[in-house]
Design a protein around this motif. Structure first.
Motif, mmCIF file in Angstrom:
data_model
loop_
_atom_site.group_PDB
_atom_site.id
_atom_site.type_symbol
_atom_site.label_atom_id
_atom_site.label_comp_id
_atom_site.label_asym_id
_atom_site.label_seq_id
_atom_site.Cartn_x
_atom_site.Cartn_y
_atom_site.Cartn_z
ATOM 1 N N LYS A 2 0.754 -1.176 0.042
ATOM 2 C CA LYS A 2 -0.066 -0.012 0.085
ATOM 3 C C LYS A 2 0.863 1.184 -0.033
ATOM 4 N N TYR A 3 1.994 1.222 0.765
ATOM 5 C CA TYR A 3 3.010 2.363 0.705
ATOM 6 C C TYR A 3 3.624 2.895 -0.534
ATOM 7 N N LYS A 4 3.960 1.610 -1.268
ATOM 8 C CA LYS A 4 4.453 1.820 -2.575
ATOM 9 C C LYS A 4 3.672 2.317 -3.673
ATOM 10 N N ILE A 5 2.279 2.004 -3.470
ATOM 11 C CA ILE A 5 1.257 2.714 -4.364
ATOM 12 C C ILE A 5 0.989 4.142 -3.959
ATOM 13 N N CYS A 6 0.997 4.342 -2.753
ATOM 14 C CA CYS A 6 0.887 5.801 -2.099
ATOM 15 C C CYS A 6 1.987 6.885 -2.771
ATOM 16 N N LEU A 7 3.281 5.970 -2.581
ATOM 17 C CA LEU A 7 4.324 6.848 -2.848
ATOM 18 C C LEU A 7 4.482 7.028 -4.334
ATOM 19 N N LEU A 8 4.120 6.134 -5.180
ATOM 20 C CA LEU A 8 3.821 6.203 -6.696
ATOM 21 C C LEU A 8 2.912 7.279 -7.078
ATOM 22 N N ALA A 9 1.702 7.158 -6.504
ATOM 23 C CA ALA A 9 0.593 7.946 -6.768
ATOM 24 C C ALA A 9 1.137 9.350 -6.470
ATOM 25 N N GLY A 10 1.586 9.667 -5.283
ATOM 26 C CA GLY A 10 2.277 10.891 -4.852
ATOM 27 C C GLY A 10 3.073 11.423 -5.950
ATOM 28 N N CYS A 11 4.001 10.671 -6.332
ATOM 29 C CA CYS A 11 5.176 11.225 -7.165
ATOM 30 C C CYS A 11 4.519 11.381 -8.518
#
Length: 139
Positions: A2-11
């Motif tokens: 979930k945190y990878k998805i959050c980081l990717l979406a944020g970027c």
């Protein structure tokens, strides 16, 4: 995961924000100022939005339908506002207000930064929490 998805979406949102910021700055750099006058008020869902006639430097008149509406009406017929328009594309008219020029850049940044902090903070904090397992025994 979930945190990878959050980081990717944020970027991705941050990249979109920077792209829209560059687009807005280019628009400002290539635009000219003009004065617009409220000619009428349109009623949308029991609220009012102004319709401006913007007069360019070469005398053309452009219609601008403001996206925001309010009840009671926040504009009166005859009021004036400053607009920016692109001489190469006179249909591109924006009201010279901070939000109306940088709106999508602000929205994308406001959504992207918390996601980057959440996703990136998880990975940064994980380095400090995951310590090697050592057995401590009392002698």
């Amino acid at each position: 995961m979930k945190y990878k998805i959050c980081l990717l979406a944020g970027c991705l949102l941050l990249a979109a924000s920077l792209y829209k910021l560059k687009e807005s700055l280019d628009f400002i750099r290539n635009s000219e100022r003009a004065t617009g006058t409220v000619t009428s008020l349109e009623m949308h869902d029991d609220s009012y939005s102004p319709v401006f006639v913007v007069t360019t430097k070469d005398g053309r008149q452009l219609d601008y339908h403001h996206a925001a509406s309010s009840k009671p009406a926040s504009w009166e017929v005859g009021e004036q506002a400053v607009f920016l328009y692109d001489p190469a594309n006179p249909g591109a008219v924006r009201m010279m207000r901070y939000f109306w020029i940088f709106n999508w850049s602000i929205v994308f940044m406001a959504l992207g930064m918390p996601l980057i902090i959440l996703g990136g903070g998880y990975y940064w904090l994980r380095r400090f929490i995951e310590m090697p397992q050592e057995s401590y025994t009392l002698n």
